[in-house]
Design an enzyme around this catalytic site. Structure first.
Site, PDB file in Angstrom:
ATOM      1  N   GLN A   1       1.003  -1.312   0.147  1.00 30.94           N
ATOM      2  CA  GLN A   1      -0.223   0.117   0.199  1.00 30.94           C
ATOM      3  C   GLN A   1       0.777   1.037  -0.059  1.00 30.94           C
ATOM      4  O   GLN A   1       1.699   1.219   0.784  1.00 30.94           O
ATOM      5  CB  GLN A   1      -1.048   0.108   1.253  1.00 30.94           C
ATOM      6  CG  GLN A   1      -1.938  -1.194   1.181  1.00 30.94           C
ATOM      7  CD  GLN A   1      -3.121  -1.070   0.265  1.00 30.94           C
ATOM      8  OE1 GLN A   1      -3.167   0.301  -0.623  1.00 30.94           O
ATOM      9  NE2 GLN A   1      -3.744  -2.057   0.024  1.00 30.94           N
TER      10      GLN A   1
ATOM     11  N   TYR B   1      -6.267 -12.471  -2.252  1.00 31.80           N
ATOM     12  CA  TYR B   1      -5.514 -11.516  -2.585  1.00 31.80           C
ATOM     13  C   TYR B   1      -4.735 -10.670  -1.307  1.00 31.80           C
ATOM     14  O   TYR B   1      -4.710  -9.638  -1.018  1.00 31.80           O
ATOM     15  CB  TYR B   1      -6.247 -10.349  -3.239  1.00 31.80           C
ATOM     16  CG  TYR B   1      -7.275 -10.795  -4.333  1.00 31.80           C
ATOM     17  CD1 TYR B   1      -6.881 -11.127  -5.617  1.00 31.80           C
ATOM     18  CD2 TYR B   1      -8.442 -10.860  -3.769  1.00 31.80           C
ATOM     19  CE1 TYR B   1      -7.792 -11.426  -6.582  1.00 31.80           C
ATOM     20  CE2 TYR B   1      -9.582 -11.245  -4.820  1.00 31.80           C
ATOM     21  CZ  TYR B   1      -9.176 -11.308  -6.126  1.00 31.80           C
ATOM     22  OH  TYR B   1      -9.857 -11.895  -7.118  1.00 31.80           O
TER      23      TYR B   1
ATOM     24  N   GLU C   1      -2.618 -15.994  -2.233  1.00 27.44           N
ATOM     25  CA  GLU C   1      -1.815 -14.824  -2.851  1.00 27.44           C
ATOM     26  C   GLU C   1      -1.422 -15.524  -4.100  1.00 27.44           C
ATOM     27  O   GLU C   1      -0.642 -16.570  -3.972  1.00 27.44           O
ATOM     28  CB  GLU C   1      -0.813 -14.140  -2.088  1.00 27.44           C
ATOM     29  CG  GLU C   1      -0.106 -13.286  -2.792  1.00 27.44           C
ATOM     30  CD  GLU C   1      -0.805 -11.954  -3.579  1.00 27.44           C
ATOM     31  OE1 GLU C   1      -0.350 -11.959  -4.802  1.00 27.44           O
ATOM     32  OE2 GLU C   1      -1.741 -11.351  -3.183  1.00 27.44           O
TER      33      GLU C   1
ATOM     34  N   ASP D   1      -9.633  -8.133  -1.509  1.00 27.73           N
ATOM     35  CA  ASP D   1      -8.780  -7.027  -1.969  1.00 27.73           C
ATOM     36  C   ASP D   1      -8.483  -6.958  -3.259  1.00 27.73           C
ATOM     37  O   ASP D   1      -7.068  -7.134  -3.784  1.00 27.73           O
ATOM     38  CB  ASP D   1      -7.738  -6.472  -0.905  1.00 27.73           C
ATOM     39  CG  ASP D   1      -7.213  -5.397  -1.049  1.00 27.73           C
ATOM     40  OD1 ASP D   1      -7.556  -4.491  -1.916  1.00 27.73           O
ATOM     41  OD2 ASP D   1      -5.986  -5.111  -0.336  1.00 27.73           O
TER      42      ASP D   1
ATOM     43  N   CYS E   1     -10.008  -0.724  -4.817  1.00 28.62           N
ATOM     44  CA  CYS E   1      -9.387   0.252  -5.448  1.00 28.62           C
ATOM     45  C   CYS E   1      -9.945   0.990  -6.756  1.00 28.62           C
ATOM     46  O   CYS E   1      -9.603   1.943  -7.480  1.00 28.62           O
ATOM     47  CB  CYS E   1      -7.819   0.020  -5.743  1.00 28.62           C
ATOM     48  SG  CYS E   1      -7.604  -1.134  -7.074  1.00 28.62           S
TER      49      CYS E   1
ATOM     50  N   GLU F   1      -9.980   4.739  -2.885  1.00 29.90           N
ATOM     51  CA  GLU F   1     -10.069   3.298  -2.308  1.00 29.90           C
ATOM     52  C   GLU F   1     -11.332   3.439  -1.370  1.00 29.90           C
ATOM     53  O   GLU F   1     -11.468   4.305  -0.645  1.00 29.90           O
ATOM     54  CB  GLU F   1      -8.714   2.966  -1.433  1.00 29.90           C
ATOM     55  CG  GLU F   1      -8.484   1.648  -1.246  1.00 29.90           C
ATOM     56  CD  GLU F   1      -7.731   1.060  -1.955  1.00 29.90           C
ATOM     57  OE1 GLU F   1      -7.279  -0.070  -1.450  1.00 29.90           O
ATOM     58  OE2 GLU F   1      -7.066   1.600  -2.709  1.00 29.90           O
TER      59      GLU F   1
END
Length: 372
Positions: free
Chosen positions: A190, A222, A243, A303, A328, A362
């Site tokens: 981030q 994610y 992931e 995410d 996002c 976001e």
């Protein structure tokens, strides 16, 4: 990287306008979102970016950091400082450039510099070249690394030289506790650490502890380097986090150990593959040592990238009693919510200003399954 001007004195007005735009967008959901309060989490107006990328522009004997106006890649703007970036990056920019310009070996064919910094003050610099890097470069770059107290990675075609270490350590404070994270060059993290702390805290505060009590486990898709995983783990009996990027999976394992977390299983699978595994459609060797039947999932955290959730993953998400969705891209979030509103109730809505002075937004939502 395009140059976006900033005006700190206008920050609050710009954030208010962005917030109002999100409120209007969510009105498209009708009664599903009516009466819901939008939680707004602001950024620092300056020095908020922990990463920065600059083209290096050669003009005669001169060399300077360059960025470009939006939509124009041919008119470089000389950058002397970058108030969007963290203080450690700004403090380093001029002495680093001076050290590079003092050496033809370090400056020749250098076309880009990437900075990665942390709130702990650590900085990792990547130098990208259109030439092969020899022993003379290694010696000079290592001397500059030691002089400046940083880590340097040199990259060229089929070459990568790590001088020092290829990562930094970040510390994030979430609800009064400090968590430590390895952050690796070229892996996603981030960009706005201060807002990231607020985003993780919001997620922790808005999941029901242990989820639905008869379904005490969390599935996270994610998960990156464990950004949410590490602080959320204490609120669940067990966590499975997935992931696809190998470097992020490796960092996630490091970060679990670094923070003393022992109830999380990390698996390198895409969201589509995890959906297939849970449905029993396909077996994966990467799950050979994982007993899926031992998990009793009630909560899912997603995410996803800007494209949002694909249809198979969306169908998986609809099976969960509690959904935490970090997005996002409000456009794809709203598309996904049009599906999720058929099975879930929207409980919380938040805006996290990760990218001040830009249109990027976001968002976070928490949903509970109807009649669960």
């Amino acid at each position: 990287m395009a140059l976006e001007p900033i005006e700190p004195q206008q920050y609050q007005a710009l954030l208010d306008a962005k917030s109002e735009q999100i409120r209007r967008r969510f009105d498209e959901l009708g009664s599903f979102a009516s009466g819901l309060v939008l939680d707004v989490f602001s950024s620092k107006p300056e020095n908020y970016r922990m990463r920065a990328e600059f083209r290096m522009w050669h003009e005669g004997d001169d060399l300077f950091y360059a960025m470009f106006p939006p939509g124009n890649k041919y008119q470089p703007i000389r950058i002397e400082s970058f108030p969007q970036a963290s203080e450690p990056i700004n403090d380093l920019m001029i002495p680093l450039l001076a050290g590079i310009k003092a050496s033809p070996v370090l400056s020749k064919k250098l076309f880009q510099i990437d900075f990665l910094s942390s709130q702990r003050g650590e900085v990792l610099v990547s130098l990208l070249y259109h030439k092969q890097l020899g022993d003379d470069w290694l010696a000079l770059a290592d001397a500059l690394r030691i002089e400046l107290g940083i880590n340097i990675i040199g990259r060229a075609r089929k070459q990568k030289h790590v001088l020092g270490i290829g990562y930094i350590m970040e510390t994030l404070e979430v609800r009064g506790r400090k968590y430590h994270y390895q952050q690796v060059e070229n892996a996603f993290t981030q960009p706005n650490a201060g807002v990231n702390e607020k985003m993780i805290s919001w997620a922790c505060e808005n999941v029901e502890r242990f989820g639905p009590m008869d379904k005490p486990d969390l599935l996270e898709l994610y998960c990156g380097n464990g950004n949410f995983t590490v602080p959320l783990a204490a609120q669940f009996r067990k966590v499975m986090a997935t992931e696809i990027a190998k470097s992020s999976v490796n960092s996630a394992h490091v970060n679990l150990i670094e923070n003393g977390i022992d109830n999380v299983t990390i698996v390198r699978l895409s969201s589509e593959e995890m959906t297939q595994a849970l449905a029993g459609v396909r077996a994966f060797r990467r799950l050979a040592d994982v007993d899926l039947s031992s998990f009793n999932f009630g909560t899912i955290l997603v995410d996803p990238p800007r494209a949002g959730l694909d249809q198979e993953t969306l169908a998986l998400v609809q099976q969960f009693d509690q959904v935490v969705y970090i997005s996002c891209n409000p456009d794809t979030l709203l598309e996904n919510l049009q599906e999720l509103k058929q099975t879930h109730v929207l409980k919380r809505l938040a805006l996290f200003d990760q990218f001040p002075y830009t249109h990027h937004t976001e968002c976070g939502v928490v949903l509970h399954k109807r009649n669960s």
